[in-house]
Design a protein around this motif. Sequence first.
Motif, PDB file in Angstrom:
ATOM      1  N   TYR A   8      28.270  40.614  28.864  1.00 28.48           N
ATOM      2  CA  TYR A   8      28.712  40.724  30.472  1.00 28.48           C
ATOM      3  C   TYR A   8      30.092  41.582  30.678  1.00 28.48           C
ATOM      4  CZ  TYR A   8      24.745  37.960  31.684  1.00 28.48           C
ATOM      5  OH  TYR A   8      23.417  37.396  31.771  1.00 28.48           O
ATOM      6  N   CYS A   9      30.964  41.185  30.074  1.00 30.64           N
ATOM      7  CA  CYS A   9      32.280  41.770  30.300  1.00 30.64           C
ATOM      8  C   CYS A   9      32.728  42.947  29.445  1.00 30.64           C
ATOM      9  CB  CYS A   9      33.385  40.774  30.354  1.00 30.64           C
ATOM     10  SG  CYS A   9      32.934  39.115  30.969  1.00 30.64           S
ATOM     11  N   HIS A  63      35.459  45.771  29.829  1.00 32.29           N
ATOM     12  CA  HIS A  63      36.826  45.312  29.568  1.00 32.29           C
ATOM     13  C   HIS A  63      36.957  45.572  28.003  1.00 32.29           C
ATOM     14  CE1 HIS A  63      38.276  43.649  33.517  1.00 32.29           C
ATOM     15  NE2 HIS A  63      36.798  43.501  33.612  1.00 32.29           N
ATOM     16  N   GLN A 102      39.766  51.989  36.385  1.00 28.18           N
ATOM     17  CA  GLN A 102      39.672  51.525  35.100  1.00 28.18           C
ATOM     18  C   GLN A 102      39.586  49.865  35.368  1.00 28.18           C
ATOM     19  OE1 GLN A 102      42.737  54.089  32.937  1.00 28.18           O
ATOM     20  NE2 GLN A 102      41.566  52.782  31.404  1.00 28.18           N
ATOM     21  N   PRO A 103      38.947  49.228  34.565  1.00 28.64           N
ATOM     22  CA  PRO A 103      38.815  47.659  34.465  1.00 28.64           C
ATOM     23  C   PRO A 103      40.432  47.253  33.921  1.00 28.64           C
ATOM     24  CG  PRO A 103      36.924  48.781  33.176  1.00 28.64           C
ATOM     25  CD  PRO A 103      37.869  49.855  33.603  1.00 28.64           C
ATOM     26  N   LYS A 104      40.594  46.242  34.576  1.00 28.13           N
ATOM     27  CA  LYS A 104      42.123  45.494  34.285  1.00 28.13           C
ATOM     28  C   LYS A 104      42.024  45.124  32.792  1.00 28.13           C
ATOM     29  CE  LYS A 104      44.478  44.873  38.100  1.00 28.13           C
ATOM     30  NZ  LYS A 104      45.551  46.082  38.139  1.00 28.13           N
ATOM     31  N   ILE A 141      47.716  39.325  35.132  1.00 28.69           N
ATOM     32  CA  ILE A 141      46.527  38.684  34.993  1.00 28.69           C
ATOM     33  C   ILE A 141      46.847  37.507  34.212  1.00 28.69           C
ATOM     34  CG2 ILE A 141      44.096  39.064  34.165  1.00 28.69           C
ATOM     35  CD1 ILE A 141      44.894  41.043  36.566  1.00 28.69           C
ATOM     36  N   GLN A 196      41.214  31.090  39.227  1.00 30.00           N
ATOM     37  CA  GLN A 196      40.944  32.636  39.985  1.00 30.00           C
ATOM     38  C   GLN A 196      40.219  33.387  38.967  1.00 30.00           C
ATOM     39  OE1 GLN A 196      45.056  34.180  40.857  1.00 30.00           O
ATOM     40  NE2 GLN A 196      44.044  35.893  41.783  1.00 30.00           N
ATOM     41  N   THR A 202      36.762  35.269  40.134  1.00 27.23           N
ATOM     42  CA  THR A 202      36.677  36.777  39.937  1.00 27.23           C
ATOM     43  C   THR A 202      35.261  36.980  39.228  1.00 27.23           C
ATOM     44  OG1 THR A 202      38.933  37.205  39.546  1.00 27.23           O
ATOM     45  CG2 THR A 202      37.521  38.793  38.715  1.00 27.23           C
ATOM     46  N   ILE A 203      35.070  36.450  38.160  1.00 24.33           N
ATOM     47  CA  ILE A 203      33.610  36.468  37.946  1.00 24.33           C
ATOM     48  C   ILE A 203      32.546  36.184  38.584  1.00 24.33           C
ATOM     49  CG2 ILE A 203      32.191  35.878  36.016  1.00 24.33           C
ATOM     50  CD1 ILE A 203      34.398  34.755  34.544  1.00 24.33           C
ATOM     51  N   MET A 259      35.412  45.727  41.166  1.00 29.83           N
ATOM     52  CA  MET A 259      34.528  44.935  39.941  1.00 29.83           C
ATOM     53  C   MET A 259      33.533  44.261  40.584  1.00 29.83           C
ATOM     54  SD  MET A 259      35.580  41.924  37.416  1.00 29.83           S
ATOM     55  CE  MET A 259      34.539  40.735  37.108  1.00 29.83           C
ATOM     56  N   PRO A 260      32.266  44.491  40.269  1.00 29.84           N
ATOM     57  CA  PRO A 260      30.966  43.782  41.058  1.00 29.84           C
ATOM     58  C   PRO A 260      31.162  42.195  40.627  1.00 29.84           C
ATOM     59  CG  PRO A 260      30.451  45.035  39.200  1.00 29.84           C
ATOM     60  CD  PRO A 260      31.679  45.219  39.159  1.00 29.84           C
ATOM     61  N   ILE A 262      25.302  35.037  36.153  1.00 32.31           N
ATOM     62  CA  ILE A 262      25.979  34.187  34.908  1.00 32.31           C
ATOM     63  C   ILE A 262      25.935  32.713  35.551  1.00 32.31           C
ATOM     64  CG2 ILE A 262      27.885  33.697  33.507  1.00 32.31           C
ATOM     65  CD1 ILE A 262      28.685  36.616  33.973  1.00 32.31           C
ATOM     66  N   ILE A 311      33.120  31.649  29.594  1.00 33.00           N
ATOM     67  CA  ILE A 311      33.767  33.035  29.531  1.00 33.00           C
ATOM     68  C   ILE A 311      35.280  32.900  29.834  1.00 33.00           C
ATOM     69  CG2 ILE A 311      34.083  35.288  30.558  1.00 33.00           C
ATOM     70  CD1 ILE A 311      30.497  35.166  31.211  1.00 33.00           C
ATOM     71  N   VAL A 360      38.539  34.063  27.457  1.00 31.78           N
ATOM     72  CA  VAL A 360      39.337  35.024  27.937  1.00 31.78           C
ATOM     73  C   VAL A 360      40.801  34.468  27.823  1.00 31.78           C
ATOM     74  CG1 VAL A 360      40.518  36.158  29.988  1.00 31.78           C
ATOM     75  CG2 VAL A 360      38.157  35.992  30.080  1.00 31.78           C
TER      76      VAL A 360
HETATM   77  C1  HEC Z   1      31.194  47.304  35.579  1.00 31.54           C
HETATM   78  C2  HEC Z   1      32.528  47.070  35.119  1.00 31.54           C
HETATM   79  C3  HEC Z   1      32.853  45.737  34.861  1.00 31.54           C
HETATM   80  C4  HEC Z   1      32.474  44.365  34.142  1.00 31.54           C
HETATM   81  C5  HEC Z   1      30.940  44.611  33.497  1.00 31.54           C
HETATM   82  C6  HEC Z   1      33.362  43.502  34.418  1.00 31.54           C
HETATM   83  N1  HEC Z   1      34.587  43.894  35.017  1.00 31.54           N
HETATM   84 FE1  HEC Z   1      36.359  42.739  35.400  1.00 31.54          FE
HETATM   85  N2  HEC Z   1      37.085  44.343  36.390  1.00 31.54           N
HETATM   86  C7  HEC Z   1      36.536  45.616  36.544  1.00 31.54           C
HETATM   87  C8  HEC Z   1      37.115  46.513  37.135  1.00 31.54           C
HETATM   88  C9  HEC Z   1      36.874  48.127  37.485  1.00 31.54           C
HETATM   89  C10 HEC Z   1      38.519  45.726  37.464  1.00 31.54           C
HETATM   90  C11 HEC Z   1      39.712  46.337  38.524  1.00 31.54           C
HETATM   91  C12 HEC Z   1      39.106  46.316  39.739  1.00 31.54           C
HETATM   92  C13 HEC Z   1      40.158  46.828  40.685  1.00 31.54           C
HETATM   93  O1  HEC Z   1      41.183  46.925  40.549  1.00 31.54           O
HETATM   94  O2  HEC Z   1      39.694  47.375  41.735  1.00 31.54           O
HETATM   95  C14 HEC Z   1      38.462  44.262  37.002  1.00 31.54           C
HETATM   96  C15 HEC Z   1      38.996  43.417  37.211  1.00 31.54           C
HETATM   97  C16 HEC Z   1      39.050  42.187  36.428  1.00 31.54           C
HETATM   98  C17 HEC Z   1      39.862  41.314  36.339  1.00 31.54           C
HETATM   99  C18 HEC Z   1      41.385  41.074  37.107  1.00 31.54           C
HETATM  100  C19 HEC Z   1      41.165  40.735  38.477  1.00 31.54           C
HETATM  101  C20 HEC Z   1      42.467  40.603  39.201  1.00 31.54           C
HETATM  102  O3  HEC Z   1      42.734  39.670  40.109  1.00 31.54           O
HETATM  103  O4  HEC Z   1      43.262  41.930  39.228  1.00 31.54           O
HETATM  104  C21 HEC Z   1      39.597  40.213  35.588  1.00 31.54           C
HETATM  105  C22 HEC Z   1      40.190  38.856  35.388  1.00 31.54           C
HETATM  106  C23 HEC Z   1      38.192  40.561  35.059  1.00 31.54           C
HETATM  107  N3  HEC Z   1      38.001  41.753  35.748  1.00 31.54           N
HETATM  108  C24 HEC Z   1      37.364  39.993  34.411  1.00 31.54           C
HETATM  109  C25 HEC Z   1      36.110  40.059  33.998  1.00 31.54           C
HETATM  110  C26 HEC Z   1      35.086  39.110  33.531  1.00 31.54           C
HETATM  111  C27 HEC Z   1      35.654  37.760  32.823  1.00 31.54           C
HETATM  112  C28 HEC Z   1      34.177  39.965  33.296  1.00 31.54           C
HETATM  113  C29 HEC Z   1      32.624  39.530  32.576  1.00 31.54           C
HETATM  114  C30 HEC Z   1      31.935  38.343  33.436  1.00 31.54           C
HETATM  115  C31 HEC Z   1      34.269  41.179  33.986  1.00 31.54           C
HETATM  116  N4  HEC Z   1      35.368  41.236  34.321  1.00 31.54           N
HETATM  117  C32 HEC Z   1      33.040  42.151  34.072  1.00 31.54           C
HETATM  118  C33 HEC Z   1      35.282  46.112  36.112  1.00 31.54           C
HETATM  119  C34 HEC Z   1      34.260  45.106  35.206  1.00 31.54           C
END
Ligand code: HEC
Length: 231
Positions: free
Chosen positions: A116-117, A121, A150-152, A159, A166, A170-171, A178-179, A185, A193, A197
């Motif tokens: 999923y992530c 990420h 960009q994903p963080k 973080i 938290q 977020t998940i 991020m959706p 899940i 997860i 992490v």
């Molecule tokens: C479709 C792409 C995508 C997927 C899949 C995804 N993320 Fe992210 N995630 C992002 C993006 C883009 C950001 C940054 C969002 C922003 O800054 O606007 C982010 C941010 C985060 C952060 C930082 C949150 C914060 O407070 O700044 C965490 C922790 C994180 N994701 C965990 C996860 C985990 C765990 C999963 C799996 C369940 C996951 N992500 C799946 C795209 C994704």
Amino acid sequence: MPKIFIYGTIVVIFLAMIPPAVIAWARAVNSSQPRIHLIQDMDNQPKFRAQHANALFADGRAMRPPITGTVARGRLNEDDHYYRGINNGQWAATFPPQVAVTMDLLQRGQERFNIYCQPCHGLAGYGDGMVNKRAMVLMNLGVNGTTWVQPKSVHEQQIREQPVGQYFNTITKGVRNMPAYGPQIPVADRWAIVAYVRALQRSQNARPDDAPPGQRVQLQSVSVQMRNDRP
Ligand code: HEC
């Protein structure tokens, strides 16, 4: 043989051909009439169908919405710590009591994270997954006006300092671009997860004494060698 028998037999043969002929005809032609329904059983009875109108109710709907606040059996989910990652009104800093952080949980978390992530990420959580790589290419080429956030990286200081509750949130709900993954899940997997992490973060900041005593010397010699290998 009396003629009456011969004629009678001919008539009977013709009559016997009528039912198959009618059936064959009925199968071959279309009709706007409902089909003949000889045995009714309880097939037709007064009732309201889904999404139909019913003047009996003030809102005119036959389907009655559940009374506000109705909770399905077994879905109360009142445990804030487990279901929302909140403890005493704040992000929970610890795992809920029903989540035992074991090797099994971490392995489950690793598997779920990689499904999923990881696409966004990256396998190690640096925000460099394949989706990100592809999106960066498309954005730099300006294909169809692609935009991409960009994903963080989960290894950023800010973080790393976040409590586990938290991450859980977020998940569940997503964050900014991020959706949300809550609908896909299940709760137990979300905690798995989160645990993974944390393991990823630890792995990128490990100290020699994190390793079991028997393996420390070996690790130290590897890191010394890596340092010596650098140009
Ligand atoms: C479709 C792409 C995508 C997927 C899949 C995804 N993320 Fe992210 N995630 C992002 C993006 C883009 C950001 C940054 C969002 C922003 O800054 O606007 C982010 C941010 C985060 C952060 C930082 C949150 C914060 O407070 O700044 C965490 C922790 C994180 N994701 C965990 C996860 C985990 C765990 C999963 C799996 C369940 C996951 N992500 C799946 C795209 C994704």
